[in-house]
Design a protein around this motif. Structure first.
Motif, PDB file in Angstrom:
ATOM      1  N   GLU A  90       0.840  -1.201   0.000  1.00  0.00           N
ATOM      2  CA  GLU A  90       0.000   0.000   0.000  1.00  0.00           C
ATOM      3  C   GLU A  90       0.872   1.247   0.000  1.00  0.00           C
ATOM      4  OE1 GLU A  90      -2.285   3.383   1.398  1.00  0.00           O
ATOM      5  OE2 GLU A  90      -0.604   2.457   2.473  1.00  0.00           O
ATOM      6  N   ASP A  91       1.958   1.208   0.766  1.00  0.00           N
ATOM      7  CA  ASP A  91       2.914   2.318   0.771  1.00  0.00           C
ATOM      8  C   ASP A  91       3.497   2.553  -0.619  1.00  0.00           C
ATOM      9  OD1 ASP A  91       3.204   3.826   3.011  1.00  0.00           O
ATOM     10  OD2 ASP A  91       4.977   2.824   3.777  1.00  0.00           O
ATOM     11  N   MET A  92       3.914   1.465  -1.269  1.00  0.00           N
ATOM     12  CA  MET A  92       4.505   1.572  -2.601  1.00  0.00           C
ATOM     13  C   MET A  92       3.488   2.129  -3.600  1.00  0.00           C
ATOM     14  SD  MET A  92       5.946  -1.410  -5.127  1.00  0.00           S
ATOM     15  CE  MET A  92       4.278  -2.024  -5.421  1.00  0.00           C
ATOM     16  N   ALA A  93       2.258   1.606  -3.555  1.00  0.00           N
ATOM     17  CA  ALA A  93       1.234   2.062  -4.496  1.00  0.00           C
ATOM     18  C   ALA A  93       0.896   3.534  -4.270  1.00  0.00           C
ATOM     19  CB  ALA A  93      -0.019   1.200  -4.345  1.00  0.00           C
ATOM     20  N   ARG A  94       0.901   3.962  -3.019  1.00  0.00           N
ATOM     21  CA  ARG A  94       0.626   5.370  -2.708  1.00  0.00           C
ATOM     22  C   ARG A  94       1.711   6.269  -3.307  1.00  0.00           C
ATOM     23  NH1 ARG A  94      -2.348   7.763   1.441  1.00  0.00           N
ATOM     24  NH2 ARG A  94      -2.781   5.687   2.306  1.00  0.00           N
ATOM     25  N   ASP A  95       2.982   5.837  -3.165  1.00  0.00           N
ATOM     26  CA  ASP A  95       4.078   6.614  -3.747  1.00  0.00           C
ATOM     27  C   ASP A  95       4.008   6.614  -5.269  1.00  0.00           C
ATOM     28  OD1 ASP A  95       5.080   7.275  -1.303  1.00  0.00           O
ATOM     29  OD2 ASP A  95       6.712   5.826  -1.308  1.00  0.00           O
ATOM     30  N   ALA A  96       3.726   5.440  -5.851  1.00  0.00           N
ATOM     31  CA  ALA A  96       3.702   5.320  -7.308  1.00  0.00           C
ATOM     32  C   ALA A  96       2.594   6.161  -7.926  1.00  0.00           C
ATOM     33  CB  ALA A  96       3.532   3.852  -7.704  1.00  0.00           C
ATOM     34  N   ALA A  97       1.473   6.294  -7.230  1.00  0.00           N
ATOM     35  CA  ALA A  97       0.331   7.025  -7.785  1.00  0.00           C
ATOM     36  C   ALA A  97       0.661   8.488  -8.069  1.00  0.00           C
ATOM     37  CB  ALA A  97      -0.859   6.939  -6.832  1.00  0.00           C
ATOM     38  N   LYS A  98       1.700   9.023  -7.419  1.00  0.00           N
ATOM     39  CA  LYS A  98       2.081  10.421  -7.640  1.00  0.00           C
ATOM     40  C   LYS A  98       2.551  10.666  -9.072  1.00  0.00           C
ATOM     41  CE  LYS A  98       3.641  10.729  -2.822  1.00  0.00           C
ATOM     42  NZ  LYS A  98       4.829  10.906  -1.939  1.00  0.00           N
ATOM     43  N   TYR A  99       2.983   9.594  -9.738  1.00  0.00           N
ATOM     44  CA  TYR A  99       3.531   9.742 -11.080  1.00  0.00           C
ATOM     45  C   TYR A  99       2.524   9.399 -12.175  1.00  0.00           C
ATOM     46  CZ  TYR A  99       7.725   9.716  -8.220  1.00  0.00           C
ATOM     47  OH  TYR A  99       8.664   9.990  -7.258  1.00  0.00           O
ATOM     48  N   TYR A 100       1.284   9.095 -11.790  1.00  0.00           N
ATOM     49  CA  TYR A 100       0.250   8.752 -12.765  1.00  0.00           C
ATOM     50  C   TYR A 100      -0.763   9.887 -12.861  1.00  0.00           C
ATOM     51  CZ  TYR A 100       1.948   3.935 -12.826  1.00  0.00           C
ATOM     52  OH  TYR A 100       2.724   2.813 -12.977  1.00  0.00           O
ATOM     53  N   THR A 101      -1.153  10.200 -14.079  1.00  0.00           N
ATOM     54  CA  THR A 101      -2.100  11.291 -14.301  1.00  0.00           C
ATOM     55  C   THR A 101      -3.516  10.904 -13.894  1.00  0.00           C
ATOM     56  OG1 THR A 101      -0.762  12.020 -16.187  1.00  0.00           O
ATOM     57  CG2 THR A 101      -3.006  12.894 -16.019  1.00  0.00           C
ATOM     58  N   ASN A 102      -3.897   9.663 -14.204  1.00  0.00           N
ATOM     59  CA  ASN A 102      -5.294   9.251 -14.016  1.00  0.00           C
ATOM     60  C   ASN A 102      -5.495   8.276 -12.861  1.00  0.00           C
ATOM     61  OD1 ASN A 102      -6.061  10.730 -16.380  1.00  0.00           O
ATOM     62  ND2 ASN A 102      -5.215   9.060 -17.621  1.00  0.00           N
ATOM     63  N   VAL A 103      -4.495   8.133 -11.985  1.00  0.00           N
ATOM     64  CA  VAL A 103      -4.616   7.209 -10.860  1.00  0.00           C
ATOM     65  C   VAL A 103      -4.227   7.929  -9.572  1.00  0.00           C
ATOM     66  CG1 VAL A 103      -3.748   5.091  -9.805  1.00  0.00           C
ATOM     67  CG2 VAL A 103      -4.158   5.173 -12.267  1.00  0.00           C
ATOM     68  N   SER A 104      -5.044   7.815  -8.557  1.00  0.00           N
ATOM     69  CA  SER A 104      -4.733   8.358  -7.236  1.00  0.00           C
ATOM     70  C   SER A 104      -4.972   7.276  -6.190  1.00  0.00           C
ATOM     71  CB  SER A 104      -5.599   9.579  -6.930  1.00  0.00           C
ATOM     72  OG  SER A 104      -6.962   9.193  -6.798  1.00  0.00           O
ATOM     73  N   ARG A 105      -4.503   7.524  -4.987  1.00  0.00           N
ATOM     74  CA  ARG A 105      -4.706   6.530  -3.918  1.00  0.00           C
ATOM     75  C   ARG A 105      -6.185   6.325  -3.655  1.00  0.00           C
ATOM     76  NH1 ARG A 105      -6.238   3.257  -1.302  1.00  0.00           N
ATOM     77  NH2 ARG A 105      -5.517   2.409   0.699  1.00  0.00           N
ATOM     78  N   GLU A 106      -6.989   7.358  -3.820  1.00  0.00           N
ATOM     79  CA  GLU A 106      -8.436   7.230  -3.577  1.00  0.00           C
ATOM     80  C   GLU A 106      -9.104   6.297  -4.572  1.00  0.00           C
ATOM     81  OE1 GLU A 106      -6.746  10.085  -3.570  1.00  0.00           O
ATOM     82  OE2 GLU A 106      -6.776  10.252  -1.369  1.00  0.00           O
ATOM     83  N   ASP A 107      -8.487   6.091  -5.731  1.00  0.00           N
ATOM     84  CA  ASP A 107      -9.056   5.185  -6.725  1.00  0.00           C
ATOM     85  C   ASP A 107      -8.803   3.721  -6.382  1.00  0.00           C
ATOM     86  OD1 ASP A 107      -9.874   7.368  -8.265  1.00  0.00           O
ATOM     87  OD2 ASP A 107      -7.914   7.477  -9.258  1.00  0.00           O
ATOM     88  N   MET A 108      -7.835   3.463  -5.506  1.00  0.00           N
ATOM     89  CA  MET A 108      -7.455   2.083  -5.188  1.00  0.00           C
ATOM     90  C   MET A 108      -8.284   1.547  -4.029  1.00  0.00           C
ATOM     91  SD  MET A 108      -3.317   2.513  -5.261  1.00  0.00           S
ATOM     92  CE  MET A 108      -2.581   3.808  -6.261  1.00  0.00           C
ATOM     93  N   ARG A 109      -8.402   0.229  -4.025  1.00  0.00           N
ATOM     94  CA  ARG A 109      -9.131  -0.429  -2.945  1.00  0.00           C
ATOM     95  C   ARG A 109      -8.295  -1.599  -2.424  1.00  0.00           C
ATOM     96  NH1 ARG A 109     -15.334  -2.917  -3.275  1.00  0.00           N
ATOM     97  NH2 ARG A 109     -15.609  -3.191  -0.997  1.00  0.00           N
ATOM     98  N   PHE A 110      -7.860  -1.504  -1.179  1.00  0.00           N
ATOM     99  CA  PHE A 110      -7.082  -2.564  -0.538  1.00  0.00           C
ATOM    100  C   PHE A 110      -7.966  -3.278   0.477  1.00  0.00           C
ATOM    101  CE2 PHE A 110      -3.696  -0.043  -2.268  1.00  0.00           C
ATOM    102  CZ  PHE A 110      -2.673  -0.950  -2.522  1.00  0.00           C
ATOM    103  N   ILE A 111      -7.991  -4.629   0.385  1.00  0.00           N
ATOM    104  CA  ILE A 111      -8.850  -5.445   1.248  1.00  0.00           C
ATOM    105  C   ILE A 111      -8.003  -6.508   1.923  1.00  0.00           C
ATOM    106  CG2 ILE A 111     -10.823  -7.025   1.318  1.00  0.00           C
ATOM    107  CD1 ILE A 111     -11.902  -5.602  -1.170  1.00  0.00           C
ATOM    108  N   LEU A 112      -8.100  -6.606   3.253  1.00  0.00           N
ATOM    109  CA  LEU A 112      -7.404  -7.637   4.029  1.00  0.00           C
ATOM    110  C   LEU A 112      -8.446  -8.540   4.675  1.00  0.00           C
ATOM    111  CD1 LEU A 112      -4.777  -8.836   5.220  1.00  0.00           C
ATOM    112  CD2 LEU A 112      -5.028  -7.228   7.116  1.00  0.00           C
ATOM    113  N   VAL A 113      -8.330  -9.849   4.440  1.00  0.00           N
ATOM    114  CA  VAL A 113      -9.312 -10.824   4.921  1.00  0.00           C
ATOM    115  C   VAL A 113      -8.609 -11.847   5.809  1.00  0.00           C
ATOM    116  CG1 VAL A 113     -11.018 -12.549   4.236  1.00  0.00           C
ATOM    117  CG2 VAL A 113     -10.610 -10.558   2.782  1.00  0.00           C
TER     118      VAL A 113
END
Length: 442
Positions: free
Chosen positions: A156-179
């Motif tokens: 999740e940390d990595m994806a949050r950092d990576a999203a800074k470099y994408y125009t159409n993707v933000s952390r709010e667009d992602m969904r992380f689920i732990l079961v």
């Protein structure tokens, strides 16, 4: 041992040892994957290392059958035998799991997970199909122990950092689920720190579903026992481990869960020339039993495995020379877990006192403990160097998914050209072709 007293042969399907507590950080790009593994031939220069698998053991003849990477199987005689095959992922017959699931037991899986997650961000950033985008940005992790909680925290940390470099993707667009099927996560650090870990992950937008399990995940359509259904391209399975199933073919006494049944001396029950340790061994926890805990067994973690190995080595020498065996006894020193950069939980046991830490200080404890526990100074220095450079340099967010099929592009370039129709000249009638040849000659 004295020079020439014995030959030590190590048989393993991989030519390296993996320090598994660092797999989540390798998946997140905090540590170079090569620094998480230790080459056996380099650190065991006096041992004979065979890359292959032990398929059968004949105890009467004291012979092991080795299946090498290439060529036919052959027999290898032995006088003393050590069973240290570790564990494999514990799975269940869930529809779609074998096809869709990603494990976290080896460095290959950690690298694959990192590339896969970054590829999903690439897909989501490049498509106009909302359904494809939603599926790519949904990440499901099954299992809330150390492996599951640490992996989802790091990824999740990595994806949050990576999203800074994408125009159409933000952390709010992602969904992380732990079961998790249990009623808490991180049971190794106790209920209070486990509850803190759950609250911390939820504060970062991770959905945590406890006391539930996954019914199916066919084609990425995840169905949970609580009725939740989502489509996901990323399903990470970290729901515990089990002993290597090949143990059942070795004719050794096994416990109820498939572990090799050993005495407190690490000798296999009923033998005087076979020892077992680590995740594939059922070792009595002498320290816990002295404290009044009945039927206590050593848990499958690195803390016990590393210490068992030292006692086992001494006991093998004692067995060779006819000396008495020493019992393995070790009191739990606590547990540490990282939940991403600057975040973690730790429980340190000092006698009867338990020190509980959380947040940045616990994260420092996690890195310090595992950094110094990493085998060989070569790898220790490289790991600490990776961490130090990360303070000054940004995290790498490059996906190298093509590394899994490196020859594909070359094959496309080098494969034989398709057969084409014969040239017009070759299709001419013989008489006409001959006349045209005469005309060209003239």
């Amino acid at each position: 041992m004295r020079y020439g007293e014995a030959t030590v042969t190590v048989v393993d399907p991989r030519s390296y040892m993996t320090y598994q507590p660092f797999l989540p950080e390798a998946a997140a790009g905090s540590i170079s994957p090569r620094h998480v593994v230790v080459p056996l031939r380099r650190v065991l220069p006096k041992a004979e290392v065979l890359t292959g698998r032990v398929t059968t053991i004949d105890q009467d003849r004291k012979v092991a059958t080795i299946a090498p990477l290439v060529g036919e199987a052959y027999e290898l005689p032995f006088d003393y035998l050590v069973i240290a095959m570790g564990a494999v992922s514990r799975t269940f017959p869930i529809p779609g799991l074998a096809e869709q699931g990603i494990g976290m037991k080896g460095i290959e899986e950690a690298i694959g997970l990192r590339n896969h997650v970054l590829e999903q961000l690439d897909k989501a950033d490049s498509t106009n199909d909302e359904e494809v985008r939603r599926k790519a940005l949904t990440f499901v992790f099954v299992g809330g122990g150390f492996a599951g909680a640490e992996t989802i925290g790091e990824v999740e940390d990595m994806a949050r950092d990576a999203a800074k470099y994408y125009t159409n993707v933000s952390r709010e667009d992602m969904r992380f689920i732990l079961v998790d099927a249990a009623d808490k996560i991180l049971p190794e650090v106790g209920p209070k720190l486990g509850a803190y870990g759950k609250e911390h992950l939820e504060s970062r937008g991770v959905e945590v579903y406890l006391s539930t399990s996954m019914d199916s995940c066919v084609d990425g359509h995840v169905v949970l026992k609580n009725g939740l259904e989502v489509d996901s391209s990323t399903i990470v399975w970290t729901a515990g481990v089990k002993p290597n199933p090949v143990l059942s073919r070795f004719g050794l006494p096994l416990g109820p869960r498939g572990h090799v049944d050993t005495q407190a001396t690490l000798q296999v029950q009923g033998t005087d020339y076979i020892w077992a340790a680590g995740d594939n061994a059922q070792v009595p926890d002498v320290a816990a039993r002295k404290a009044g805990v009945e039927n206590a067994w050593c848990p499958p973690n690195a803390q016990h495995a590393l210490r068992q190995a030292r006692v086992l080595g001494d006991n093998v020498i004692s067995g060779m020379r006819g000396f008495p065996q020493k019992e393995y006894a070790h009191a739990n020193k606590g547990a540490v877990a990282g939940l991403g950069l600057h975040k973690g939980v730790a429980m340190i046991v000092m006698g009867k006192m338990k020190i509980k830490l959380k947040g940045r200080l616990a994260w420092y404890m996690h890195r310090s403990y595992h950094g110094f526990a990493m085998p060989t100074w070569n790898r220790k220095i490289r790991v600490f160097a990776d961490w130090t450079l990360a303070v000054f340099l940004k995290r790498e967010v490059v996906s190298l998914g093509a590394i899994e099929t490196p020859r594909e592009e070359f094959y496309e370039a080098a494969k034989p050209a398709p057969k084409v129709a014969q040239s017009a000249e070759a299709q001419l009638p013989p008489t006409r072709a001959k006349s045209e040849e005469k005309a060209k000659a003239s």
